[in-house]
Write a protein that holds these residues in place. Structure first.
Motif, PDB file in Angstrom:
ATOM      1  N   ASP A  31       0.807  -1.220   0.000  1.00 19.92           N
ATOM      2  CA  ASP A  31       0.000   0.000   0.000  1.00 19.92           C
ATOM      3  C   ASP A  31       0.845   1.278   0.000  1.00 19.92           C
ATOM      4  OD1 ASP A  31      -2.350  -1.507   2.314  1.00 19.92           O
ATOM      5  OD2 ASP A  31      -2.293  -1.559   0.119  1.00 19.92           O
ATOM      6  N   ASN A  32       2.167   1.119  -0.121  1.00 21.47           N
ATOM      7  CA  ASN A  32       3.064   2.264  -0.057  1.00 21.47           C
ATOM      8  C   ASN A  32       4.152   2.153  -1.117  1.00 21.47           C
ATOM      9  OD1 ASN A  32       2.601   4.010   2.641  1.00 21.47           O
ATOM     10  ND2 ASN A  32       2.127   1.859   3.045  1.00 21.47           N
ATOM     11  N   SER A  54       1.138   1.629  -6.669  1.00 20.17           N
ATOM     12  CA  SER A  54       0.170   1.718  -7.750  1.00 20.17           C
ATOM     13  C   SER A  54       0.695   1.021  -9.001  1.00 20.17           C
ATOM     14  CB  SER A  54      -0.128   3.191  -8.052  1.00 20.17           C
ATOM     15  OG  SER A  54      -0.972   3.302  -9.172  1.00 20.17           O
ATOM     16  N   PHE A  55       0.050  -0.031  -9.420  1.00 21.12           N
ATOM     17  CA  PHE A  55       0.399  -0.759 -10.642  1.00 21.12           C
ATOM     18  C   PHE A  55       1.803  -1.358 -10.599  1.00 21.12           C
ATOM     19  CE2 PHE A  55      -2.561   2.632 -11.989  1.00 21.12           C
ATOM     20  CZ  PHE A  55      -3.627   1.833 -12.283  1.00 21.12           C
ATOM     21  N   ASP A  56       2.405  -1.466  -9.409  1.00 19.08           N
ATOM     22  CA  ASP A  56       3.739  -2.054  -9.266  1.00 19.08           C
ATOM     23  C   ASP A  56       4.778  -1.374 -10.147  1.00 19.08           C
ATOM     24  OD1 ASP A  56       2.762  -5.511  -8.665  1.00 19.08           O
ATOM     25  OD2 ASP A  56       3.227  -3.861  -7.304  1.00 19.08           O
ATOM     26  N   VAL A 101       2.999   8.296  -1.299  1.00 21.75           N
ATOM     27  CA  VAL A 101       2.864   8.962  -2.593  1.00 21.75           C
ATOM     28  C   VAL A 101       3.294   8.013  -3.708  1.00 21.75           C
ATOM     29  CG1 VAL A 101       3.657  10.880  -4.017  1.00 21.75           C
ATOM     30  CG2 VAL A 101       3.277  11.220  -1.561  1.00 21.75           C
ATOM     31  N   ALA A 102       2.525   8.054  -4.795  1.00 23.28           N
ATOM     32  CA  ALA A 102       2.872   7.271  -5.977  1.00 23.28           C
ATOM     33  C   ALA A 102       2.770   8.179  -7.200  1.00 23.28           C
ATOM     34  CB  ALA A 102       1.954   6.072  -6.120  1.00 23.28           C
ATOM     35  N   GLU A 109      13.901  14.906   0.714  1.00 26.86           N
ATOM     36  CA  GLU A 109      13.129  15.742   1.632  1.00 26.86           C
ATOM     37  C   GLU A 109      11.659  15.309   1.710  1.00 26.86           C
ATOM     38  OE1 GLU A 109      16.717  17.755   0.303  1.00 26.86           O
ATOM     39  OE2 GLU A 109      15.054  16.865  -0.815  1.00 26.86           O
ATOM     40  N   SER A 110      11.251  14.494   0.756  1.00 24.76           N
ATOM     41  CA  SER A 110       9.864  14.036   0.738  1.00 24.76           C
ATOM     42  C   SER A 110       9.604  12.896   1.705  1.00 24.76           C
ATOM     43  CB  SER A 110       9.488  13.570  -0.684  1.00 24.76           C
ATOM     44  OG  SER A 110       9.637  14.617  -1.615  1.00 24.76           O
ATOM     45  N   TYR A 111      10.664  12.392   2.334  1.00 25.79           N
ATOM     46  CA  TYR A 111      10.544  11.217   3.180  1.00 25.79           C
ATOM     47  C   TYR A 111      10.802  11.554   4.632  1.00 25.79           C
ATOM     48  CZ  TYR A 111      10.615   8.739  -1.247  1.00 25.79           C
ATOM     49  OH  TYR A 111      10.316   8.293  -2.506  1.00 25.79           O
ATOM     50  N   ARG A 112      10.066  10.869   5.472  1.00 26.49           N
ATOM     51  CA  ARG A 112      10.177  11.115   6.909  1.00 26.49           C
ATOM     52  C   ARG A 112      10.925   9.996   7.625  1.00 26.49           C
ATOM     53  NH1 ARG A 112       4.869  11.473  10.897  1.00 26.49           N
ATOM     54  NH2 ARG A 112       5.988  11.751  12.861  1.00 26.49           N
TER      55      ARG A 112
END
Length: 124
Positions: A31-32, A54-56, A101-102, A109-112
Motif C-alpha cells: 500500500d506504499n 500503484s500498478f507495481d 505517494v505514488a 526531503e519528501s521522506y520522513r
C-alpha cells in the motif's frame, strides 16, 4: 511506529552482484511506495530506485537503469534491490524509505522515515 531495516551490503569486486533487503514494519509495502537512496562519501543522498504501490511501477536513476532491479514480497512485507554489474561508483551507504505517494518521490526531503543503512563497497 514505522521501522525500516536494511541488510545485504558488503564488499564486492567490480562486475559482481549484491542483493539488498529492506524489512518494513508499521507500513504495508503493498500500500506504499518504497524507495532506495544511496549516499557516496562526501556526496548528497541520491535516489537510486523506487517501487510504487500503484500498478507495481518501478523507477530507476539513469545511473543504475539496466543493472538494478527493485522488487517486493508482500507476504514478508519486504523490498529488495538486486544490484548486478556493480561499479566502483556504486559504493556508498544504501537506505530504504517509505512514502504513501505514488509514484515514489525522488527528493529525499519528501521522506520522513529512514533505516540505518547498509554499506556497499565495490572494489576496482
Amino acid at each position: 511506529q514505522v521501522q525500516l531495516v536494511e541488510s545485504g551490503g558488503g564488499l564486492v569486486q567490480a562486475g559482481g552482484s549484491l542483493r539488498l533487503s529492506c524489512a518494513v514494519s508499521g507500513r504495508t509495502v503493498s500500500d506504499n511506495s518504497i524507495t532506495w537512496f544511496r549516499q557516496a562519501p562526501g556526496k548528497e543522498r541520491e535516489f537510486a530506485a523506487g517501487i510504487s504501490w500503484s500498478f507495481d511501477g518501478s523507477y530507476y536513476a539513469d545511473s543504475v537503469k539496466g543493472r538494478f532491479t527493485i522488487s517486493r514480497d508482500n507476504s514478508k512485507n519486504m523490498v529488495y534491490l538486486q544490484m548486478n554489474s556493480l561499479k566502483p561508483e556504486d559504493t556508498g551507504a544504501y537506505y530504504c524509505t517509505v512514502s504513501s505517494v505514488a509514484p515514489p518521490p525522488r527528493a529525499q526531503e519528501s521522506y520522513r522515515f529512514w533505516g540505518q543503512g547498509t554499506q556497499v563497497t565495490v572494489s576496482s
